[in-house]
Design a protein around this motif. Structure first.
Motif, PDB file in Angstrom:
ATOM      1  N   GLN A 121      -5.369  -4.175  -7.340  1.00 24.46           N
ATOM      2  CA  GLN A 121      -5.013  -3.627  -6.030  1.00 24.46           C
ATOM      3  C   GLN A 121      -6.263  -3.303  -5.211  1.00 24.46           C
ATOM      4  N   ARG A 122      -7.264  -2.698  -5.843  1.00 22.81           N
ATOM      5  CA  ARG A 122      -8.474  -2.320  -5.107  1.00 22.81           C
ATOM      6  C   ARG A 122      -9.243  -3.544  -4.626  1.00 22.81           C
ATOM      7  N   GLY A 170      -5.852  -6.335  -3.222  1.00 27.72           N
ATOM      8  CA  GLY A 170      -4.750  -5.803  -2.440  1.00 27.72           C
ATOM      9  C   GLY A 170      -3.399  -6.293  -2.905  1.00 27.72           C
ATOM     10  N   HIS A 176      -9.419  -1.029  -0.748  1.00 30.71           N
ATOM     11  CA  HIS A 176      -9.320  -2.461  -0.440  1.00 30.71           C
ATOM     12  C   HIS A 176      -9.651  -2.748   1.019  1.00 30.71           C
ATOM     13  N   THR A 177      -9.329  -1.831   1.916  1.00 32.63           N
ATOM     14  CA  THR A 177      -9.643  -2.030   3.336  1.00 32.63           C
ATOM     15  C   THR A 177     -11.142  -2.077   3.559  1.00 32.63           C
ATOM     16  N   LYS A 189     -12.438  -5.391   2.006  1.00 35.48           N
ATOM     17  CA  LYS A 189     -12.035  -6.554   2.807  1.00 35.48           C
ATOM     18  C   LYS A 189     -12.892  -6.687   4.058  1.00 35.48           C
ATOM     19  N   ASP A 202       0.793  -1.238   0.000  1.00 35.85           N
ATOM     20  CA  ASP A 202       0.000   0.000   0.000  1.00 35.85           C
ATOM     21  C   ASP A 202       0.821   1.281   0.000  1.00 35.85           C
TER      22      ASP A 202
END
Length: 452
Positions: free
Chosen positions: A148-149, A152, A416-417, A420, A70
């Motif tokens: 990535q989104r 991750g 992504h957080t 998730k 990140d």
């Protein structure tokens, strides 16, 4: 690679690593990436000393690679005055995507001799950008950003390169990584050690100083050190083209720096819901850097920048009206080796497309899939759409501690957080496994807009 049946690539990788094992660097470093970064650090610190930085202070900085995705690069100061620079392998991947495009562009300009090169440069001036239409670069960056989104993880599509572009690509990428390493070392050299700083935002980092001048000062020192290091190394190499590299070191270092800035711009705008107070805008940093170049080199660098910036901006937008990953075009392209199935590429498109819909459309999609306001998924989505994000995370059964951290507007926050946390909560609440990812993307997209 084994699972995907990539026999040729596996053989090439094994061969490259066997060759690496015979080099003198292999005895000192655990892997090629670490060796490359530490070699760059040695050259750059030596250049900074020559430029007037304190050698005793620079002797206390160390550089290493990290698997953290990140943050592109981070400078971590310690109480004893030492510093640790950590470079993510993800930024190596991302600068590689940009460098391939740039290497191909330069190879086309240089192919066929000076007359054709001048003609191609003239055409680039008329078009306002150096290189082919940036559609290929935009799609590759889009693929990287979606990966990535959602997951991750850094992921890239590999494009075939013409042989004469390979060394150009390697040089441009090396200069980009030199600038990133140099920027973080510069913070240490300049005494900017009051708190951890990152080349891009990170959820684990404090909000960066609003003093943009510190970042611009680090940019300038990193650039000057990159130019000097390149000149010194080229002059000592004895290569046939060493004189040309020495003469063009300023513009080569600027090109690497511009790629590094585009990588930061992409990371900040594509991957983060909230960025906090980070670096000055890439366009501001680039303009100030280009002022260090002679007028002729400035014009060339601006041509070089135009298509990079256009592709970066087009690939970083996840809002209604954005163009999602064109999976069919990439699946049929003869310029790419893609080990994944069409179904996988179609999934990347679907996940991307979902993030580009209006909130009303996403609410409707959830309702059509059986997640209306009577369900926890639908109820939370409607709360988030109305701006009640704390209540939405409660309805989604996201643990309170996680929800509070996500809703804390003083912190940087990656998309992504959010995703998730919803995938985990929906799995715990026995949402249909086949639907969990899709509905979590819908919910995270709605929530992210309220959290920005």
């Amino acid at each position: 690679m084994g699972e995907l049946g990539m026999v040729r690539e596996t053989v090439a990788f094994d061969s490259a690593m066997s060759e690496w094992a015979t080099t003198e660097w292999a005895a000192e470093h655990s892997d090629p990436i670490t060796a490359m970064l530490r070699h760059a650090a040695e050259e750059l610190t030596g250049a900074m000393v020559e430029l007037g930085s304190d050698p005793a202070r620079l002797a206390t900085v160390r550089v290493c690679a990290t698997l953290r995705e990140d943050v592109a690069a981070q400078m971590l100061p310690f109480a004893d005055g030492s510093g640790l620079v950590m470079i993510s392998d993800a930024i190596v991947s991302l600068t590689g995507v940009y460098a391939r495009y740039a290497g191909d562009a330069f190879a086309r300009v240089l192919a066929g001799g000076k007359v054709r090169g001048l003609w191609r440069a003239f055409r680039a001036t008329r078009k306002g950008g150096l290189g082919e239409d940036p559609a290929m670069l935009t799609g590759q960056l889009r693929y990287y950003n979606v990966s990535q989104r959602i997951y991750g993880l850094a992921a890239k599509l590999i494009e075939h390169q013409r042989p004469d572009a390979v060394p150009l690509t390697a040089m441009v990428q090396a200069m980009a990584l030199d600038f990133i390493v140099g920027h973080e070392i510069a913070h240490h050299a300049l005494g900017h050690d009051s708190a951890p700083s990152g080349f891009s935002p990170g959820e684990h980092l404090p909000v960066c100083s609003e003093d943009a001048q510190r970042e611009l000062d680090a940019d300038l020192l990193a650039y000057r050190a990159s130019v000097l290091a390149l000149r010194r190394e080229s002059a000592a190499s004895g290569d046939a083209d060493a004189a040309e590299v020495v003469a063009g070191a300023g513009v080569l270092a600027a090109q690497g720096a511009l790629i590094a800035m585009m990588a930061v711009h992409s990371t900040e705008h594509a991957l983060f819901v909230r960025r906090g107070t980070t670096h000055p805008a890439a366009s501001v940093r680039a303009s100030l850097l280009l002022e260090q170049l002679p007028p002729g080199d400035q014009a060339f660098a601006r041509l070089y920048l135009a298509n990079l910036l256009a592709a970066t901006e087009a690939s970083s937008v996840f809002e209604p009206g954005a163009t999602p990953f064109a999976w069919e075009w990439f699946a049929s392209s003869s310029r790419l080796d893609i080990p994944h199935s069409d179904d996988y590429l179609r999934l990347i498109f679907q996940l991307d497309n979902g993030q580009c819909q209006s909130t009303a459309t996403l609410i409707r999609w959830l309702g059509n899939a059986g997640f209306d306001e009577s369900s926890m998924v639908g109820r939370g989505a409607r709360l988030a759409a109305s701006g009640q994000v704390e209540a939405a995370f409660s309805a989604w059964c996201v643990p309170t501690e996680s929800a509070e951290r996500i809703c804390d507007r003083s912190r940087a926050l990656a998309f992504h957080t959010v995703l998730k946390s919803l995938r985990s909560a929906f799995t715990e609440q026995d949402v249909d496994a086949d639907a969990t990812l899709a509905v979590a993307v819908c919910g995270a997209t709605i929530a992210a807009r309220a959290l920005a």
